[in-house]
Design a protein around this motif. Structure first.
Motif, PDB file in Angstrom:
ATOM      1  N   TYR A 108      17.360 -38.420  21.966  1.00  0.00           N
ATOM      2  CA  TYR A 108      16.972 -39.822  21.868  1.00  0.00           C
ATOM      3  C   TYR A 108      16.391 -40.328  23.192  1.00  0.00           C
ATOM      4  O   TYR A 108      15.394 -41.048  23.206  1.00  0.00           O
ATOM      5  N   ILE A 109      17.014 -39.941  24.297  1.00  0.00           N
ATOM      6  CA  ILE A 109      16.498 -40.336  25.611  1.00  0.00           C
ATOM      7  C   ILE A 109      15.099 -39.751  25.823  1.00  0.00           C
ATOM      8  O   ILE A 109      14.191 -40.446  26.308  1.00  0.00           O
ATOM      9  N   LEU A 110      14.912 -38.494  25.450  1.00  0.00           N
ATOM     10  CA  LEU A 110      13.583 -37.884  25.572  1.00  0.00           C
ATOM     11  C   LEU A 110      12.575 -38.583  24.669  1.00  0.00           C
ATOM     12  O   LEU A 110      11.415 -38.781  25.045  1.00  0.00           O
ATOM     13  N   TYR A 111      12.997 -38.959  23.476  1.00  0.00           N
ATOM     14  CA  TYR A 111      12.113 -39.682  22.562  1.00  0.00           C
ATOM     15  C   TYR A 111      11.691 -41.016  23.161  1.00  0.00           C
ATOM     16  O   TYR A 111      10.506 -41.372  23.126  1.00  0.00           O
ATOM     17  N   LEU A 112      12.647 -41.773  23.707  1.00  0.00           N
ATOM     18  CA  LEU A 112      12.316 -43.057  24.338  1.00  0.00           C
ATOM     19  C   LEU A 112      11.406 -42.853  25.542  1.00  0.00           C
ATOM     20  O   LEU A 112      10.483 -43.643  25.773  1.00  0.00           O
ATOM     21  N   ARG A 113      11.658 -41.802  26.301  1.00  0.00           N
ATOM     22  CA  ARG A 113      10.830 -41.502  27.481  1.00  0.00           C
ATOM     23  C   ARG A 113       9.409 -41.158  27.053  1.00  0.00           C
ATOM     24  O   ARG A 113       8.446 -41.537  27.714  1.00  0.00           O
ATOM     25  N   THR A 114       9.268 -40.435  25.950  1.00  0.00           N
ATOM     26  CA  THR A 114       7.941 -40.060  25.446  1.00  0.00           C
ATOM     27  C   THR A 114       7.164 -41.286  24.979  1.00  0.00           C
ATOM     28  O   THR A 114       5.939 -41.325  25.090  1.00  0.00           O
ATOM     29  N   LEU A 115       7.852 -42.285  24.451  1.00  0.00           N
ATOM     30  CA  LEU A 115       7.169 -43.501  24.014  1.00  0.00           C
ATOM     31  C   LEU A 115       6.567 -44.248  25.193  1.00  0.00           C
ATOM     32  O   LEU A 115       5.508 -44.874  25.065  1.00  0.00           O
ATOM     33  N   GLU A 116       7.243 -44.219  26.338  1.00  0.00           N
ATOM     34  CA  GLU A 116       6.744 -44.908  27.525  1.00  0.00           C
ATOM     35  C   GLU A 116       5.554 -44.177  28.113  1.00  0.00           C
ATOM     36  O   GLU A 116       4.517 -44.790  28.358  1.00  0.00           O
ATOM     37  N   SER A 117       5.700 -42.912  28.394  1.00  0.00           N
ATOM     38  CA  SER A 117       4.610 -42.120  28.965  1.00  0.00           C
ATOM     39  C   SER A 117       4.898 -40.648  28.730  1.00  0.00           C
ATOM     40  O   SER A 117       6.016 -40.261  28.393  1.00  0.00           O
ATOM     41  N   LYS A 118       3.878 -39.838  28.929  1.00  0.00           N
ATOM     42  CA  LYS A 118       4.034 -38.396  28.761  1.00  0.00           C
ATOM     43  C   LYS A 118       4.888 -37.849  29.903  1.00  0.00           C
ATOM     44  O   LYS A 118       4.802 -38.300  31.039  1.00  0.00           O
ATOM     45  N   LEU A 119       5.718 -36.875  29.597  1.00  0.00           N
ATOM     46  CA  LEU A 119       6.563 -36.245  30.601  1.00  0.00           C
ATOM     47  C   LEU A 119       5.751 -35.159  31.302  1.00  0.00           C
ATOM     48  O   LEU A 119       5.194 -34.278  30.661  1.00  0.00           O
ATOM     49  N   VAL A 120       5.661 -35.255  32.626  1.00  0.00           N
ATOM     50  CA  VAL A 120       4.881 -34.306  33.406  1.00  0.00           C
ATOM     51  C   VAL A 120       5.812 -33.634  34.413  1.00  0.00           C
ATOM     52  O   VAL A 120       6.504 -34.306  35.182  1.00  0.00           O
ATOM     53  N   LEU A 121       5.834 -32.303  34.384  1.00  0.00           N
ATOM     54  CA  LEU A 121       6.607 -31.516  35.338  1.00  0.00           C
ATOM     55  C   LEU A 121       5.673 -30.531  36.030  1.00  0.00           C
ATOM     56  O   LEU A 121       4.925 -29.815  35.365  1.00  0.00           O
ATOM     57  N   PHE A 122       5.717 -30.512  37.359  1.00  0.00           N
ATOM     58  CA  PHE A 122       4.892 -29.611  38.158  1.00  0.00           C
ATOM     59  C   PHE A 122       3.412 -29.715  37.805  1.00  0.00           C
ATOM     60  O   PHE A 122       2.695 -28.716  37.760  1.00  0.00           O
ATOM     61  N   GLY A 123       2.960 -30.920  37.519  1.00  0.00           N
ATOM     62  CA  GLY A 123       1.550 -31.162  37.233  1.00  0.00           C
ATOM     63  C   GLY A 123       1.107 -30.795  35.830  1.00  0.00           C
ATOM     64  O   GLY A 123      -0.079 -30.836  35.516  1.00  0.00           O
TER      65      GLY A 123
END
Length: 185
Positions: A108-123
């Motif tokens: 659920y936290i990842l889903y909410l985070r995805t709604l705000e913006s895309k998750l970017v790790l190491f570019g």
């Protein structure tokens, strides 16, 4: 379409609608359609548990025939028996409930985070599948501590015993258009 709405209104008048019987969390798609088909093809539970329909098979051939035919005939009922055993296992194991809460909380936290913006790790942008794999990795220690492995094997074993014994000892239902078969003497 109008016929479906009429059927839904009739079912709602009886207090049972497809929307109330299916969980709201299951998104529309292949999973929901599969579950609706299973629910629609359930055989009456009264015949499923009728004690007068149980008997010992006469020989190995009849046992095999009963297993195959009953699994085909009561397939949807067996799916719901399996789901009921899973629910029983989860409800009776408090640590498993905690592990599931951690997993679904992380999702659920990842889903909410995805709604705000895309998750970017190491570019690089992380796909939703990888994000959910990350949630599984985070919750893995909780599942390990809760004994999820033994719960899975308990559910599988209990399912095989319950469904196997029902299919083996429940007399075969008569099917229309069935060919007459000769028994060996």
């Amino acid at each position: 379409m109008a016929a479906q709405k009429d059927q839904q209104k009739d079912a709602e008048a009886e207090g049972l609608s497809a929307t109330t019987l299916l969980p709201k969390l299951i998104p529309s798609g292949a999973g929901r359609e599969w579950l609706e088909r299973r629910r629609a093809t359930i055989r009456p539970w009264s015949t499923f548990v009728d004690q007068q329909r149980f008997s010992r098979p006469r020989n190995l051939g009849e046992l095999c025939q009963r297993l195959v035919r009953n699994v085909e005939y009561y397939q949807s009922n067996y799916v719901f028996v399996f789901l009921g055993l899973i629910l029983y296992c989860v409800v009776t194991a408090p640590m498993l409930l905690v592990a599931l809460a951690v997993f679904f909380g992380a999702c659920y936290i990842l889903y909410l985070r995805t709604l705000e913006s895309k998750l970017v790790l190491f570019g690089r942008e992380v796909s939703p599948a990888h994000q959910y794999a990350l949630a599984g990795g985070i919750s893995f220690p909780f599942f390990w501590l809760a004994g999820a492995g033994s719960a899975v094997f308990w559910v599988l074993g209990a399912t095989l015993v319950v469904i196997g014994s029902h299919a083996a000892f429940h007399q075969i239902e008569a099917v229309d258009g069935e060919e007459l078969q000769m028994e060996p003497v």
